[in-house]
Design a protein around this motif. Structure first.
Motif, mmCIF file in Angstrom:
data_model
loop_
_atom_site.group_PDB
_atom_site.id
_atom_site.type_symbol
_atom_site.label_atom_id
_atom_site.label_comp_id
_atom_site.label_asym_id
_atom_site.label_seq_id
_atom_site.Cartn_x
_atom_site.Cartn_y
_atom_site.Cartn_z
ATOM 1 N N THR A 154 0.863 -1.816 -0.233
ATOM 2 C CA THR A 154 -0.339 -0.456 -0.516
ATOM 3 C C THR A 154 0.739 1.270 0.369
ATOM 4 N N LEU A 155 2.101 1.491 0.913
ATOM 5 C CA LEU A 155 2.648 2.907 1.104
ATOM 6 C C LEU A 155 3.196 2.595 -0.178
ATOM 7 N N PRO A 156 4.449 2.011 -0.886
ATOM 8 C CA PRO A 156 5.449 2.792 -2.293
ATOM 9 C C PRO A 156 3.902 1.783 -3.505
ATOM 10 N N HIS A 157 2.453 2.209 -3.288
ATOM 11 C CA HIS A 157 1.772 2.574 -4.518
ATOM 12 C C HIS A 157 1.311 4.108 -4.190
ATOM 13 N N LEU A 158 1.443 4.110 -2.791
ATOM 14 C CA LEU A 158 0.538 5.461 -2.358
ATOM 15 C C LEU A 158 1.659 7.094 -2.693
ATOM 16 N N LYS A 159 3.242 6.285 -3.064
ATOM 17 C CA LYS A 159 4.775 7.365 -2.836
ATOM 18 C C LYS A 159 4.249 8.347 -3.843
ATOM 19 N N ARG A 160 3.763 8.344 -4.732
ATOM 20 C CA ARG A 160 3.637 9.584 -5.629
ATOM 21 C C ARG A 160 2.525 10.355 -4.814
ATOM 22 N N ALA A 161 0.942 9.827 -4.648
ATOM 23 C CA ALA A 161 0.236 10.581 -4.404
ATOM 24 C C ALA A 161 0.477 11.365 -3.251
ATOM 25 N N ILE A 162 1.324 10.730 -2.446
ATOM 26 C CA ILE A 162 1.758 11.360 -0.745
ATOM 27 C C ILE A 162 2.677 12.114 -1.630
ATOM 28 N N SER A 163 3.591 12.088 -2.532
ATOM 29 C CA SER A 163 4.661 13.600 -2.924
ATOM 30 C C SER A 163 3.584 15.043 -2.976
ATOM 31 N N VAL A 164 2.508 14.466 -3.906
ATOM 32 C CA VAL A 164 1.520 15.680 -4.901
ATOM 33 C C VAL A 164 1.164 16.093 -3.364
ATOM 34 N N VAL A 165 0.715 15.255 -2.284
ATOM 35 C CA VAL A 165 -0.340 16.125 -1.485
ATOM 36 C C VAL A 165 0.766 17.278 -0.803
ATOM 37 N N ILE A 166 1.951 16.697 -0.523
ATOM 38 C CA ILE A 166 3.373 17.046 0.441
ATOM 39 C C ILE A 166 4.096 18.645 -0.665
ATOM 40 N N MET A 167 4.087 18.696 -1.799
ATOM 41 C CA MET A 167 3.638 19.539 -2.494
ATOM 42 C C MET A 167 2.339 20.848 -2.580
ATOM 43 N N ILE A 168 1.319 19.818 -2.727
ATOM 44 C CA ILE A 168 0.657 21.171 -2.725
ATOM 45 C C ILE A 168 0.082 21.656 -1.664
ATOM 46 N N GLU A 169 0.726 21.056 -0.522
ATOM 47 C CA GLU A 169 -0.190 21.543 0.719
ATOM 48 C C GLU A 169 0.631 22.535 1.980
ATOM 49 N N MET A 170 2.563 22.173 0.936
ATOM 50 C CA MET A 170 3.014 22.899 1.655
ATOM 51 C C MET A 170 3.123 24.481 0.703
ATOM 52 N N ILE A 171 3.079 24.531 -0.166
ATOM 53 C CA ILE A 171 3.282 25.952 -0.468
ATOM 54 C C ILE A 171 1.812 26.567 -0.391
ATOM 55 N N PHE A 172 0.894 26.351 0.154
ATOM 56 C CA PHE A 172 -0.536 26.970 0.792
ATOM 57 C C PHE A 172 -0.443 26.900 1.929
#
Length: 296
Positions: free
Chosen positions: A210-228
């Motif tokens: 599960t966690l390796p499958h979500l790696k890309r989605a987690i990266s996107v979440v971190i990028m978008i959230e950090m900017i805001f």
């Protein structure tokens, strides 16, 4: 024939550029004009309370700001706020995504309720938490503490930055959940079932599938959230006004203090330039991280 085709492509390309020009020009003006004015004012003496004191300041606004302990305190608060909210939303969003992927009664309603806080306006969210949840006398959390024999807690005096982290994390947790739950939909159930047949338990499946499958989605979440999260303002303004002292003052709120409370437009503009540089450094780092994950 070759010349005709080349000419046709040239004419078509010019027509496309002509049609795109108004939108591109408007976008450039919308971006460059505010940035240019911020840069200009950052090198000027411009205090609305002292209109006679005007002129070129050089780098004095930057020197004053960089030697001001309030700037470093605000930057530290900004990093703490962003770091803790990211940790809570990413970890909590991942666990909730795994939970809501399971089949149980009322799953659809539970998903809607879990995602709903993201659509509450920041000002409303801050008011709800300040007056209904964290109020030292009438708040829900105070009632819960007193019901188990603990004293009521004045959150915004005793734990001001922690209170802001809780409010902001409550707002952004549904966003992380939404992105990660969407990514969970593409998880290969046959792979999970094969792992179960091989004797893998829930913990092993989570960490190795599960966690390796979500790696890309987690990266996107971190990028978008950090900017805001670098620009959090409303929650601080409504609840603590940056206090007590500078305990909850982040970089965005410090710029507000300099511009609209101290009326020092020059120093506030210098702070804005520093914030832009910081945001771009973070954005470059995050874009590279996401690009690397997409290539894997």
């Amino acid at each position: 024939m070759t010349k005709t085709r080349a000419s046709g492509r040239t004419v078509g390309g010019l027509r496309t550029l002509f049609l795109q020009a108004p939108a591109v020009t408007l976008l450039l003006l919308w971006m460059i004009v505010p940035l240019g004015m911020t840069l200009w004012f950052s090198f000027q003496y411009y205090n609305l309370l002292m209109p006679d004191m005007a002129g070129f300041a050089g780098v004095e606004n930057y020197q004053y700001l960089l030697t001001d302990p309030a700037l470093w305190k605000a930057m530290g608060n900004t990093l703490l706020l962003v770091g803790w909210v990211l940790a809570i939303t990413v970890i909590g969003g991942t666990l909730l995504a795994v939970l809501f992927q399971q089949d149980f009664a009322g799953r659809g309603i539970a998903r809607v309720l879990a995602i709903s806080p993201f659509f509450v306006m920041p000002t409303v969210s801050a008011l709800v938490w300040k007056n209904m949840m964290m109020h030292p006398s009438n708040g829900v959390l105070s009632w819960l503490f007193e019901s188990v024999g603990l004293p009521a807690l004045d959150w915004f005096s005793a734990l001001p930055l922690t209170s802001i982290v809780i409010i902001v994390a409550w707002q952004w947790l549904p966003f992380a959940l939404l992105i990660l739950l969407t990514a969970m939909q593409s998880l290969d159930e046959d792979q999970v079932e094969a792992a179960r047949m091989d004797g893998a338990g829930p913990v092993a499946i989570f960490f190795f599938i599960t966690l390796p499958h979500l790696k890309r989605a987690i990266s996107v979440v971190i990028m978008i959230e950090m900017i805001f999260l670098l620009t959090i303002f409303a929650e601080i303004f409504v609840t603590t006004s940056g206090g007590p002292g500078l305990a909850t003052t982040n970089l965005a709120y410090l710029i507000y203090i300099r511009a609209l409370l101290d009326f020092d437009v020059g120093t506030a503009s210098a702070g804005g330039v520093i914030a832009i540089i910081l945001a771009n450094i973070v954005a470059i780092f995050l874009v590279r991280m996401v690009a690397k994950n997409l290539e894997d």
